[in-house]
Design an enzyme around this catalytic site. Structure first.
Site, PDB file in Angstrom:
ATOM      1  N   CYS A   1      14.346  59.235  53.470  1.00 47.78           N
ATOM      2  CA  CYS A   1      13.339  58.560  52.646  1.00 47.78           C
ATOM      3  C   CYS A   1      12.137  59.490  52.702  1.00 47.78           C
ATOM      4  CB  CYS A   1      12.989  57.197  53.234  1.00 47.78           C
ATOM      5  SG  CYS A   1      11.517  56.436  52.501  1.00 47.78           S
TER       6      CYS A   1
ATOM      7  N   CYS B   1      12.548  60.525  45.671  1.00 45.92           N
ATOM      8  CA  CYS B   1      12.815  59.199  46.219  1.00 45.92           C
ATOM      9  C   CYS B   1      14.322  59.061  46.401  1.00 45.92           C
ATOM     10  CB  CYS B   1      12.294  58.140  45.258  1.00 45.92           C
ATOM     11  SG  CYS B   1      12.701  56.462  45.722  1.00 45.92           S
TER      12      CYS B   1
HETATM   13  N1  DGL Z   1      10.243  57.076  49.266  1.00 42.28           N
HETATM   14  C1  DGL Z   1      11.390  56.378  48.813  1.00 42.28           C
HETATM   15  C2  DGL Z   1      12.687  57.024  49.276  1.00 42.28           C
HETATM   16  O1  DGL Z   1      12.737  58.209  49.487  1.00 42.28           O
HETATM   17  C3  DGL Z   1      11.511  54.907  49.009  1.00 42.28           C
HETATM   18  C4  DGL Z   1      10.363  54.076  49.291  1.00 42.28           C
HETATM   19  C5  DGL Z   1      10.508  52.607  48.949  1.00 42.28           C
HETATM   20  O2  DGL Z   1      11.279  51.874  49.568  1.00 42.28           O
HETATM   21  O3  DGL Z   1       9.786  52.242  48.036  1.00 42.28           O
HETATM   22  O4  DGL Z   1      13.682  56.362  49.390  1.00 42.28           O
END
Ligand code: DGL
Length: 255
Positions: free
Chosen positions: A180, A73
């Site tokens: 993301c 993340c």
């Molecule tokens: N998948 C997450 C990232 O790589 C973020 C997702 C979210 O905003 O919850 O930043």
């Protein structure tokens, strides 16, 4: 010799893009996935809130015999990694640094765009990390607010994507970082909008950053999936997206 066991944490389905690649590349690794979907999206939360989520996620994953945790993340990495990395008992694998290295390596004109959540853009983690590689580099950060929620609900992202990516259409940015882990799920749509830009997937670069010696006679391990909110819609949508059954169960944890 027992199998290596790694935790993978995200707010939700983005982490599954990492699990999918990790399991295909290293089927001998035991994976424990945690998707904190009760607090999804992280991208609109404050640094302090994200720090709280990260601590809870690490403490849940630490109840398993894991050898390390992949920060699947960018929002957690951009807001917390620098402050927690030295005080964490468990090895953390960051996502932003290897992604920047790859983008820097493949960009010819050193004009790199980054599509990321609001909290990641606000932190300037990508900008700072790319500029550390080369001060002359030009970085354009694009806030992808709303995309994560649409992906989690399996809803159409086309209009929002067109809007966010339109500034790149007639520009000379030659590289776009999918900053993301949810966004690789939109790769085909992004390629159709920006056919001349090369994409760098943060999910892929996180997995590529692991250098694990391949062993013969491996035992293939399962993946254990945990989420923090109702697993039913999550499992339905995730199984549909990835094309194999994903049976997450609720993470029993004290907060
Ligand atoms: N998948 C997450 C990232 O790589 C973020 C997702 C979210 O905003 O919850 O930043």
């Amino acid at each position: 010799m027992s199998n290596l066991c790694l935790g993978v944490m995200d707010s939700g389905m983005g982490g599954l893009t990492v699990v999918d690649l990790l399991h295909k590349k290293y089927p001998e690794i035991k994976i424990v996935f945690l998707g904190d979907n009760a607090n999804m999206p992280y991208g609109d939360k404050t640094k302090q809130q994200i720090m709280g989520f990260v601590k809870n996620n690490i403490s849940f994953l630490s109840t398993f015999s894991i050898d390390g945790i992949l920060i699947a993340c960018n929002t957690m990495d951009s807001n917390c990694y620098q402050s927690i990395k030295d005080n964490c008992d468990i090895k953390l694998y960051p996502i932003i640094q290897p992604t920047c290295q790859k983008a820097f390596q493949i960009s010819k004109n050193k004009k790199i765009a980054v599509l990321a959540t609001a909290a990641t853009v606000k932190s300037n983690a990508y900008k700072n990390s790319l500029e550390r590689l080369d001060r002359q580099i030009e970085v354009k950060q694009i806030n992808g607010t709303g995309l994560v929620e649409l992906i989690e609900q399996n809803k159409n992202c086309q209009n929002l994507l067109e809007k966010y990516l339109s500034p790149l259409k007639n520009s000379d940015y030659d590289t776009l970082i999918l900053g993301c882990t949810h966004y690789p799920l939109l790769s085909d749509k992004i390629k159709a909008i920006l056919p001349n830009i090369q994409l760098v997937s943060s999910s892929e670069e996180l997995v590529n950053s692991l250098h694990i010696t391949k062993r013969d006679n491996i035992t293939v391990c399962d993946v254990d999936y945990y989420v923090t909110a109702n697993p039913l819609p999550f499992n339905d949508i995730a199984s549909n997206i990835f094309g194999y059954p994903i049976n997450a169960i609720i993470a029993n944890r004290k907060e």
